[in-house]
Enzyme design. Structure first.
Site, short mmCIF file in Angstrom:
data_model
loop_
_atom_site.label_atom_id
_atom_site.label_comp_id
_atom_site.label_asym_id
_atom_site.label_seq_id
_atom_site.Cartn_x
_atom_site.Cartn_y
_atom_site.Cartn_z
N LYS A 58 5.27 -8.53 -15.31
CA LYS A 58 4.58 -8.45 -16.60
C LYS A 58 4.83 -9.72 -17.43
O LYS A 58 3.96 -10.16 -18.18
CB LYS A 58 5.02 -7.21 -17.37
N GLY A 187 -3.82 -7.46 1.03
CA GLY A 187 -3.66 -6.20 0.29
C GLY A 187 -4.17 -6.33 -1.14
O GLY A 187 -3.61 -7.08 -1.94
N ARG A 278 4.95 -0.47 0.02
CA ARG A 278 6.40 -0.50 0.11
C ARG A 278 6.87 0.72 0.90
O ARG A 278 6.17 1.72 0.98
CB ARG A 278 7.02 -0.51 -1.30
N HIS A 450 -9.04 3.60 -38.18
CA HIS A 450 -10.14 2.64 -38.04
C HIS A 450 -9.73 1.31 -38.66
O HIS A 450 -9.17 1.32 -39.77
CB HIS A 450 -11.40 3.17 -38.73
P1 FAD Z 1 14.76 0.53 -7.10
O1 FAD Z 1 14.30 -0.01 -8.40
O2 FAD Z 1 14.26 -0.11 -5.87
O3 FAD Z 1 16.34 0.50 -7.15
C1 FAD Z 1 17.12 0.87 -6.06
C2 FAD Z 1 18.49 0.22 -6.19
O4 FAD Z 1 19.34 0.77 -5.19
C3 FAD Z 1 18.47 -1.28 -5.95
O5 FAD Z 1 19.22 -1.94 -6.94
C4 FAD Z 1 19.13 -1.44 -4.58
O6 FAD Z 1 19.81 -2.68 -4.43
C5 FAD Z 1 20.10 -0.28 -4.59
N1 FAD Z 1 20.53 0.19 -3.28
C6 FAD Z 1 19.76 0.50 -2.20
N2 FAD Z 1 20.54 0.98 -1.19
C7 FAD Z 1 21.82 0.96 -1.65
C8 FAD Z 1 23.07 1.34 -1.09
N3 FAD Z 1 23.15 1.90 0.12
N4 FAD Z 1 24.18 1.14 -1.83
C9 FAD Z 1 24.11 0.60 -3.09
N5 FAD Z 1 22.95 0.25 -3.67
C10 FAD Z 1 21.82 0.43 -2.96
N6 FAD Z 1 6.40 0.35 -11.38
C11 FAD Z 1 5.93 0.70 -12.59
O7 FAD Z 1 6.06 1.87 -12.97
N7 FAD Z 1 5.32 -0.21 -13.41
C12 FAD Z 1 5.14 -1.49 -13.03
O8 FAD Z 1 4.57 -2.28 -13.79
C13 FAD Z 1 5.61 -1.89 -11.77
N8 FAD Z 1 5.47 -3.17 -11.35
C14 FAD Z 1 5.99 -3.54 -10.15
C15 FAD Z 1 5.82 -4.87 -9.75
C16 FAD Z 1 6.33 -5.28 -8.52
C17 FAD Z 1 6.14 -6.73 -8.10
C18 FAD Z 1 7.03 -4.36 -7.70
C19 FAD Z 1 7.62 -4.81 -6.40
C20 FAD Z 1 7.19 -3.04 -8.09
C21 FAD Z 1 6.66 -2.62 -9.32
N9 FAD Z 1 6.78 -1.31 -9.74
C22 FAD Z 1 6.26 -0.93 -10.96
C23 FAD Z 1 7.45 -0.28 -8.93
C24 FAD Z 1 8.89 -0.07 -9.46
O9 FAD Z 1 9.58 -1.28 -9.41
C25 FAD Z 1 9.57 0.99 -8.61
O10 FAD Z 1 8.80 2.17 -8.61
C26 FAD Z 1 10.96 1.30 -9.18
O11 FAD Z 1 11.76 0.14 -9.23
C27 FAD Z 1 11.65 2.35 -8.31
O12 FAD Z 1 12.87 2.65 -8.89
P2 FAD Z 1 14.10 3.22 -8.00
O13 FAD Z 1 15.22 3.35 -8.96
O14 FAD Z 1 13.65 4.38 -7.23
O15 FAD Z 1 14.41 2.07 -6.95
P1 NAD Z 2 -0.43 -0.61 -2.72
O1 NAD Z 2 -0.27 0.60 -1.92
O2 NAD Z 2 -0.76 -0.52 -4.15
O3 NAD Z 2 -1.55 -1.53 -2.07
C1 NAD Z 2 -1.48 -1.99 -0.75
C2 NAD Z 2 -2.90 -2.39 -0.34
O4 NAD Z 2 -2.80 -3.06 0.91
C3 NAD Z 2 -3.82 -1.19 -0.14
O5 NAD Z 2 -5.04 -1.42 -0.79
C4 NAD Z 2 -3.96 -1.12 1.37
O6 NAD Z 2 -5.21 -0.60 1.77
C5 NAD Z 2 -3.83 -2.57 1.75
N1 NAD Z 2 -3.40 -2.82 3.12
C6 NAD Z 2 -2.48 -2.13 3.84
N2 NAD Z 2 -2.32 -2.70 5.06
C7 NAD Z 2 -3.17 -3.78 5.10
C8 NAD Z 2 -3.46 -4.76 6.07
N3 NAD Z 2 -2.83 -4.76 7.24
N4 NAD Z 2 -4.38 -5.69 5.78
C9 NAD Z 2 -5.02 -5.70 4.57
N5 NAD Z 2 -4.78 -4.78 3.62
C10 NAD Z 2 -3.85 -3.84 3.86
O7 NAD Z 2 0.92 -1.45 -2.49
P2 NAD Z 2 1.48 -2.75 -3.19
O8 NAD Z 2 0.42 -3.45 -3.94
O9 NAD Z 2 2.24 -3.47 -2.14
O10 NAD Z 2 2.50 -2.15 -4.23
C11 NAD Z 2 3.52 -1.26 -3.79
C12 NAD Z 2 3.78 -0.22 -4.81
O11 NAD Z 2 4.52 -0.78 -5.89
C13 NAD Z 2 2.53 0.34 -5.46
O12 NAD Z 2 1.95 1.36 -4.71
C14 NAD Z 2 3.06 0.86 -6.75
O13 NAD Z 2 3.57 2.14 -6.53
C15 NAD Z 2 4.18 -0.10 -7.08
N6 NAD Z 2 3.71 -1.06 -8.08
C16 NAD Z 2 3.28 -0.58 -9.28
C17 NAD Z 2 2.80 -1.44 -10.24
C18 NAD Z 2 2.32 -0.89 -11.54
O14 NAD Z 2 2.61 0.26 -11.83
N7 NAD Z 2 1.60 -1.65 -12.35
C19 NAD Z 2 2.74 -2.81 -9.99
C20 NAD Z 2 3.16 -3.27 -8.75
C21 NAD Z 2 3.66 -2.37 -7.81
#
Ligand code: FAD
Ligand code: NAD
Length: 473
Positions: A58, A187, A278, A450
């Site tokens: 973000k 993707g 993921r 508004h």
């Molecule tokens: P995580 O945030 O993955 O945290 C898990 C933690 O556990 C990590 O710190 C890891 O190191 C630790 N861990 C794992 N295994 C072990 C172990 N055995 N021992 C000790 N520690 C361990 N979601 C949104 O809602 N809004 C968004 O805008 C958004 N944007 C995103 C953008 C990107 C680029 C990505 C990749 C994801 C985004 N997401 C977003 C998804 C969001 O980040 C995840 O849904 C969220 O972080 C999940 O939270 P969690 O606590 O389940 O896991």
């Molecule tokens: P995603 O599931 O949103 O999208 C993956 C896309 O890749 C899909 O459209 C799928 O059809 C396509 N795809 C899969 N295999 C493919 C292939 N071999 N070739 C071409 N296309 C293919 O997954 P993401 O964008 O990797 O994000 C992972 C997750 O992280 C999201 O589902 C979401 O839960 C979380 N996330 C959330 C936010 C947010 O809330 N704003 C932002 C980023 C990530």
């Protein structure tokens, strides 16, 4: 003798750290184990979300949007800026500062709540024993309850494996030191669209290869079509229905071979981001025989209260079924803490908002129109375009609409879909309304200030009953 806690949480992402804080608030003696380290090898709390997910993405979306506006949208305000340039290093440093402010903030909250934080890898060796391995060696702690919150990791494609240089995951795409001239993305999901937008706004020629024939198939299809049109206008080259066959890297480029319905193609880009979803992360998390069941996709199997197959062991967040969203994990974390403390708690999975932070933003909650049609649920649809609101005109951000779907007979709101300015903020009103089982009439009778963008929500609710004021019904 090993330390004994009421609760040990493994993972300090938004699911785990919220669970730990809520447990501590409820008087439970709590520890949290997390293995994340920053680029300097220091522990960094907050998991994927704070370190390499929600927050840094973000931050870059915001910087790149400012740059885009300066270049394309300020002249009509009378503002003329010559020679605007983007210093990517400064942009990245700003992002890192935000991340570090927030991760240190979690550290402070842990201290304030007297949560014992242990940096290291946690492993469940028995239902109430956790072995923690770190640079100091190994120790075992005991816990009456364990919450697994280990999150998720990017899916890697064997035909285009990550090399950390040319072919990268989302973390790599948050850290390009300069704007690639040509960027390929595999993707067109949430990450592909958000990070594709960032680099496109900064000048990269972005091509997104998507396997499915439709963009965002789970989003309301009218909204998804609006989005596709907008993204194309912005120059994002989204190629649907493509199959990536391979990616070959050289010292300064990567060539992606892919097929579409008609033929085979080669695409040469400077960098390739693979964002195809993921997977749950459970690496080395259990001693064999502990008995925590996984489902066939590797998620920890849980019931509606996030209880695993082992009594006293819970799992929350990305590592269990449901949307991979930070707020979904946090709600599960809170609910589990309350259950452990003997309270009743639940998560309303029907009312979890989604937001895609592109421009325009896309936000939705509940069912899409195609879902209602498939499920044969009778409904009325109300719609209102932002272009008909004074505020959207004033901020010169008029693309998009609000769409409200309400039950035909009861008028209960079944789904709300917004594409347009501040959709991420506007969705909160309707999430609250749905949480209270509100009708479209309830929103229609609620006074909205508004001029605000929220008037589009109000008018869409009026439009469910064909009585919008500022458009023909
Ligand atoms: P995580 O945030 O993955 O945290 C898990 C933690 O556990 C990590 O710190 C890891 O190191 C630790 N861990 C794992 N295994 C072990 C172990 N055995 N021992 C000790 N520690 C361990 N979601 C949104 O809602 N809004 C968004 O805008 C958004 N944007 C995103 C953008 C990107 C680029 C990505 C990749 C994801 C985004 N997401 C977003 C998804 C969001 O980040 C995840 O849904 C969220 O972080 C999940 O939270 P969690 O606590 O389940 O896991
Ligand atoms: P995603 O599931 O949103 O999208 C993956 C896309 O890749 C899909 O459209 C799928 O059809 C396509 N795809 C899969 N295999 C493919 C292939 N071999 N070739 C071409 N296309 C293919 O997954 P993401 O964008 O990797 O994000 C992972 C997750 O992280 C999201 O589902 C979401 O839960 C979380 N996330 C959330 C936010 C947010 O809330 N704003 C932002 C980023 C990530």
């Amino acid at each position: 003798m090993s330390q004994h806690y009421d609760v040990v949480v493994i993972g300090a992402g938004p699911a785990g750290y919220v669970a730990a804080i809520r447990c501590a608030q409820l008087g439970l003696n709590t520890a949290c184990v997390d293995q994340w380290t920053d680029d300097n090898g220091k522990p960094s709390l907050g998991g994927t979300c704070l370190n390499v997910g929600c927050i840094p993405s973000k931050a870059l979306l915001d910087s790149s949007e400012h740059y885009y506006r300066v270049q394309h949208q300020l002249r009509s305000h009378g503002i003329q800026i010559e020679g605007a340039a983007m210093d990517v290093k400064v942009m990245l440093a700003r992002k890192e500062k935000i991340v570090s402010t927030l991760t240190k903030g979690i550290d402070g909250l842990f201290k304030h709540n007297k949560i014992a934080f242990v940096h290291g890898h946690g492993r469940l060796v028995a239902k109430d024993h956790i072995k923690i391995t770190n640079q100091d060696g190994e120790k075992t702690v005991r816990a009456a309850n364990v919450i697994l919150a280990t999150g998720s990791a990017p899916i890697e494609l064997s035909i285009a494996p990550f090399d950390g240089k040319r072919v990268v995951d989302s973390t790599g795409a948050l850290n390009f030191k300069q704007t690639p001239k040509r960027l390929g993305v595999v993707g067109a999901g949430v990450i592909g669209l958000e990070l594709g937008s960032v680099w496109s706004r900064l000048g990269a020629k972005v091509v997104i290869l998507e396997a499915l024939p439709t963009l965002l198939p789970t989003v309301d299809q009218q909204i998804a079509k609006d989005a596709e049109r907008q993204f194309k206008q912005q120059g994002l080259d989204i190629r649907l229905g493509t199959t990536v066959k391979g990616a070959k890297s050289t010292a300064d480029s990567v060539t992606v071979s892919y097929t579409d319905r008609d033929s085979e193609h080669q695409l040469e880009v400077d960098r390739l981001v693979v964002a195809v979803g993921r997977r749950p992360y459970t690496e080395d998390l259990f001693e064999p025989g502990v008995g925590v069941d996984l489902d066939d996709r590797g998620f920890i199997r849980v019931d509606e209260h996030c209880r695993t197959s082992v009594p006293g062991v819970y799992a929350v967040g990305d590592v269990v079924r449901g949307p991979m969203l930070a707020h979904k994990g946090s709600e599960e974390g809170s609910a589990v803490a309350e259950l452990i403390a003997g309270q009743s708690a639940h998560v309303n999975y029907d009312v979890i908002p989604w937001v895609i932070y592109t421009h325009p933003e896309i936000a939705w909650v509940g069912r899409a129109e195609q879902d209602l049609q498939k499920e044969e649920i009778p409904y009325n649809a109300g719609m209102f375009p932002f272009a008909a609101t004074g505020r959207a005109l004033a901020i010169e951000d008029t693309a998009g609409r609000v769409k409200i779907l309400a039950h035909k007979h009861t008028d209960e709101i079944l789904g709300v879909h917004i594409i347009g300015p501040q959709a991420s903020e506007l969705i909160a009103e309707v999430v609250m309304a749905m949480e209270f089982s509100a009708s479209a009439e309830d929103i229609a009778r609620t006074v909205h200030a508004h001029p605000t963008l929220s008037e589009a929500v109000h008018e869409a609710a009026l439009s469910v009953h064909k009585r919008a004021i500022h458009r023909a019904n």
